[in-house]
Enzyme design. Sequence first.
Site, PDB file in Angstrom:
ATOM      1  N   GLY A  27      21.169  70.481  -9.107  1.00 25.62           N
ATOM      2  CA  GLY A  27      22.576  70.732  -8.801  1.00 25.62           C
ATOM      3  C   GLY A  27      23.537  70.622  -9.964  1.00 25.62           C
ATOM      4  CD  GLU A  74      24.193  64.024  -7.788  1.00 23.16           C
ATOM      5  OE1 GLU A  74      23.701  65.018  -8.350  1.00 23.16           O
ATOM      6  OE2 GLU A  74      23.664  63.440  -6.843  1.00 23.16           O
ATOM      7  CG  ASP A  79      27.212  63.719   1.571  1.00 19.26           C
ATOM      8  OD1 ASP A  79      28.089  63.063   2.150  1.00 19.26           O
ATOM      9  OD2 ASP A  79      26.555  64.602   2.142  1.00 19.26           O
ATOM     10  CB  SER A  80      25.113  59.076   1.680  1.00 17.76           C
ATOM     11  OG  SER A  80      23.984  59.185   0.831  1.00 17.76           O
ATOM     12  N   GLY A  81      25.942  58.931  -1.494  1.00 20.04           N
ATOM     13  CA  GLY A  81      25.795  58.175  -2.734  1.00 20.04           C
ATOM     14  C   GLY A  81      24.428  57.535  -2.910  1.00 20.04           C
ATOM     15  CB  THR A  97      20.777  60.755  -4.714  1.00 20.60           C
ATOM     16  OG1 THR A  97      20.714  61.380  -3.434  1.00 20.60           O
ATOM     17  CG2 THR A  97      19.768  61.362  -5.650  1.00 20.60           C
ATOM     18  CE  LYS A 133      30.468  67.114   0.810  1.00 18.84           C
ATOM     19  NZ  LYS A 133      29.348  67.529   1.686  1.00 18.84           N
ATOM     20  NE  ARG A 149      19.741  75.204  -6.917  1.00 17.64           N
ATOM     21  CZ  ARG A 149      19.888  73.972  -6.408  1.00 17.64           C
ATOM     22  NH1 ARG A 149      20.978  73.293  -6.663  1.00 17.64           N
ATOM     23  NH2 ARG A 149      18.945  73.441  -5.654  1.00 17.64           N
TER      24      ARG A 149
END
Length: 183
Positions: free
Chosen positions: A53, A108, A112-114, A116, A140, A174
Amino acid sequence: MTTSPADPRLMGREVRRIVFDEQQIAARVAALGREIAMAYPDGELLALGLLKGSFMFTADLVRHIPRPMQVDFIVASSYGAGTVSSGEVRLLYDPETSIEGKDVLLVEDIVDSGRTMQMLVALLQKRRPRSIAICALLHKHIAEHLEHPVKFVGFDAPNEFLVGYGLDHAENFRHVPYIASLA
Ligand code: IMP
Ligand code: MG
């Protein structure tokens, strides 16, 4: 705002809106590069882009960090959608560049949730870097509390599914040069 640009790259998909256009991204990435350069007046800086990403963001960002540095990438196994994280992250590509004693900047695409990033930081800390910081193009702000907060943020992102500028949906989009929200 609803836009459906006639862009062949979007494969006929409805795009709810363009969230960040090319000019906005270019300006913000350049400013972020200057901010990062000022935050590291000395030391050995190593940017580690988390693939896939962050490939476009990393390539643009490092061009705006006017100081000596190294650039490498990292590939981590990700938990599948809807599954609960095992709390472990596996490196599918482990950077060849040594980390010990360096100021590591983990790059990164989106937090999102963090999860990773948190797991990656914990793993890389075992290799004794001088410091380790997270730089995310998009944040986010879903997670209430992150043990390792994101130090450098490009944009606060809406809680929508975003594609483009490296972000994908099933490996598509992408290459889109702007960031759009999928309808
Ligand atoms: P986290 O561990 O929940 O922070 O997940 C971050 C990863 O999920 C990112 O590196 C992306 O690969 C993916 N992701 C999260 N949100 C989006 C999105 O809106 N579009 C595309 N990929 C996303
Ligand atoms: Mg990713």
